[in-house]
Design a protein around this motif. Structure first.
Motif, mmCIF file in Angstrom:
data_model
loop_
_atom_site.group_PDB
_atom_site.id
_atom_site.type_symbol
_atom_site.label_atom_id
_atom_site.label_comp_id
_atom_site.label_asym_id
_atom_site.label_seq_id
_atom_site.Cartn_x
_atom_site.Cartn_y
_atom_site.Cartn_z
ATOM 1 N N CYS A 25 0.696 -1.196 0.002
ATOM 2 C CA CYS A 25 0.192 0.021 -0.022
ATOM 3 C C CYS A 25 0.852 1.516 -0.078
ATOM 4 O O CYS A 25 0.483 2.129 -0.653
ATOM 5 N N LYS A 33 0.713 4.214 -3.219
ATOM 6 C CA LYS A 33 0.269 5.638 -2.742
ATOM 7 C C LYS A 33 1.481 6.301 -3.147
ATOM 8 O O LYS A 33 1.498 7.395 -3.945
ATOM 9 N N ARG A 55 1.492 6.737 -6.847
ATOM 10 C CA ARG A 55 0.292 7.552 -7.345
ATOM 11 C C ARG A 55 0.405 8.995 -6.890
ATOM 12 O O ARG A 55 0.312 9.884 -7.663
ATOM 13 N N SER A 56 0.949 9.373 -5.831
ATOM 14 C CA SER A 56 0.820 10.722 -5.270
ATOM 15 C C SER A 56 2.260 11.552 -5.398
ATOM 16 O O SER A 56 2.386 12.742 -5.163
ATOM 17 N N GLU A 94 -9.076 5.016 0.335
ATOM 18 C CA GLU A 94 -7.901 4.473 -0.896
ATOM 19 C C GLU A 94 -7.442 3.192 -0.451
ATOM 20 O O GLU A 94 -7.123 2.696 0.536
ATOM 21 N N ASP A 137 -5.235 3.173 4.821
ATOM 22 C CA ASP A 137 -4.841 4.229 4.021
ATOM 23 C C ASP A 137 -4.275 5.441 4.914
ATOM 24 O O ASP A 137 -3.230 6.023 4.570
ATOM 25 N N ASN A 191 -0.445 7.054 4.680
ATOM 26 C CA ASN A 191 -0.365 8.607 4.614
ATOM 27 C C ASN A 191 0.627 9.087 5.555
ATOM 28 O O ASN A 191 1.533 9.876 5.312
ATOM 29 N N TYR A 235 -2.324 13.424 2.089
ATOM 30 C CA TYR A 235 -1.922 12.510 2.950
ATOM 31 C C TYR A 235 -2.781 12.726 4.319
ATOM 32 O O TYR A 235 -2.083 12.652 5.371
#
Length: 477
Positions: free
Chosen positions: A30, A34, A37-38, A245, A286, A290, A431
């Motif tokens: 995970c 993330k 993607r971010s 997410e 998620d 974050n 986040y």
């Protein structure tokens, strides 16, 4: 993309190379998703990976990227997956099992290290737990010291490392001379396994299992031997399904509360030992990811300003408590009438026993007797008898959870709040790990639904749902 351009956390990872352990685990993959993607301009993510169950490291990674978790990336930015590079190795081996070439690749190029690899089994043998959780961290620290451009090293611990204390602060708790980390690792090298196992109860003292114990010993090592590194320690509580997410309620494993929810929803688990008024401290995956990404960023900044590495609690109970009674009530409402499992053993019901005598009585009435009847009927009909064996597994699993359903803790969150205050409005959105934003009455139904959809992969059609509801309405208790 404009939003991410304005994100200081995302910009921090621009061009930065990350070395990650535990990348195929729940938290690790995970984290990868993330970050890709971010942080579109992140460098490479070198993922320590070993062969397992007949699959090579590369095959395991390929299979991981075919999962639903990475669906958005495969659609919107498939090239980003090429940034994840498998590094063949094993935390149990000397120098992490790295080849000279791969070691040079890491020490010359990596900026951020995230150490997430661990055995999370509560009933793990003390030797294996020490060698993996503690020994793996020692090897990571040794590698980190040889890494020329390292600016952030984040160790993933657990909020329950010091669960022998009711009120836990974001500080390091010294364990005493008996828990000398390096001496304990040395014992693992020469002492007979059975002799070492016989020491387990003495070492545990008032901790419930080898997982919590070895995580605490690992923190002991870090704060005695690794304070020279740009170090941050991340302590999440029980990690559950996602809040938002990649999708609300996404979950892909039976660990922690997921297996418990399924056992209750199937009508198998009907009695637990615990206190319904205690808080269930579960944190969405998620939110955990974050915060971990944010800790990686902030550690590179704060490490120059503090003498002692910071510890960050990622918990929910102190900020937004939700009790086992509230959770159980919501669970039964969901599985009894709203969205039952397609096939169940009995109508779902669950209660908490406050003592062992009550527990054993209700296990006999609600578990063993129905299991004997079911297996007897199966044998008469020429079918395989499975329920007695199933209850053996359910009881072993629920027993490991008892320590946590009978107690509750308060965790201070000053560093967590401070971290949030250092983030921009955009970063607090991208986040987000603000527990106050979670609505438990929405979160848990999505979680329950996620166990049906993502773990058991049930038919989620309206027709099947109506059949399941009819089965519940007609079924016996």
């Amino acid at each position: 993309m404009d939003v991410l351009d304005s994100s200081q956390v995302s910009r921090f990872y621009n061009g930065k190379n990350i070395f990650l352990t535990g990348g195929t685990g729940f938290l690790g993959k995970c984290f990868i998703e993330k970050v890709l993607r971010s942080c579109p301009d992140v460098g490479n993510i070198y993922m320590l990976c070993r062969a397992k169950r007949g699959k090579s490291a590369t095959e395991r990674m390929t299979a991981m990227f075919s999962e639903m978790l990475f669906e958005n990336l495969r659609t919107e930015n498939p090239d980003s997956i090429q940034k994840v590079i498998p590094v063949i190795g094993d935390v149990l081996e000397k120098n992490l099992g790295l080849s000279e070439e791969d070691e040079s690749l890491i020490t010359e190029n990596v900026h951020v290290m995230i150490h997430s690899a661990a055995t999370i089994r509560f009933d793990e043998h003390i030797k294996f737990s020490l060698q993996l959780n503690l020994g793996g961290t020692v090897k990571m620290v040794e590698l980190a010291r040889r890494t020329k451009n390292l600016i952030s090293f984040v160790h993933v611990s657990t909020a329950y490392a010091n669960c022998n204390i009711a009120d836990i602060e974001e500080v390091y708790y010294e364990m005493g001379d008996m828990y000398s980390p390096l001496k304990l690792l040395d014992l693992c090298e020469w002492m007979d396994e059975d002799v070492l196992a016989s020491m387990t109860e003495t070492l545990l003292k008032d901790r419930p299992n080898t997982y919590c114990l070895t995580k605490a010993i690992t923190e002991e090592y870090l704060f005695k031997e690794a304070k020279d590194l740009p170090l941050g320690v991340f302590r999440p509580s029980i990690i559950g399904a996602s809040w938002e997410e990649p999708a609300p309620g996404w979950i892909d494993n039976f660990n922690g509360p997921s297996g418990l929810f399924i056992a209750v929803g199937k009508g198998v688990l009907r009695i637990l030992e615990g206190d319904v008024n205690k808080v269930a401290d579960i944190i969405p995956i998620d939110y955990c990811v974050n915060m971990l990404i944010s800790v990686g960023w902030y550690t590179s900044i704060i490490t120059k300003q503090v003498d002692t590495p910071l510890i960050y609690h990622c918990t929910s109970g102190s900020k937004k408590p939700y009790t086992w009674l509230q959770l159980g009530t919501l669970m039964l409402e969901f599985f009894q009438s709203k969205e039952p499992f397609n096939e169940v053993f009995r109508r779902p019901d669950v209660n908490f026993a406050t003592n062992k005598l009550e527990l054993e009585y209700w296990k006999t009435i609600s578990h063993w007797i129905p299991a004997y009847i079911a297996d007897g009927l199966s044998k008469v009909m020429g079918k395989k008898a499975i329920m007695l064996r199933a209850y053996d597994k359910v009881h072993r699993a629920s027993k490991t959870f008892t320590f946590f359903t009978k107690r509750e803790w308060t965790w201070t969150d000053g560093n967590c709040n401070m971290l949030m205050s250092k983030m921009s409005d955009i970063d607090r959105k991208v986040y987000n790990f603000n527990v106050h934003d979670i609505i438990w009455e929405d979160y848990y139904p999505n979680y329950f639904r996620g166990t049906k959809k993502y773990i058991l992969k049930e038919d989620m059609s309206d027709t099947k749902l109506q059949e399941a509801r009819a089965q519940q309405a007609d079924g016996a208790t």
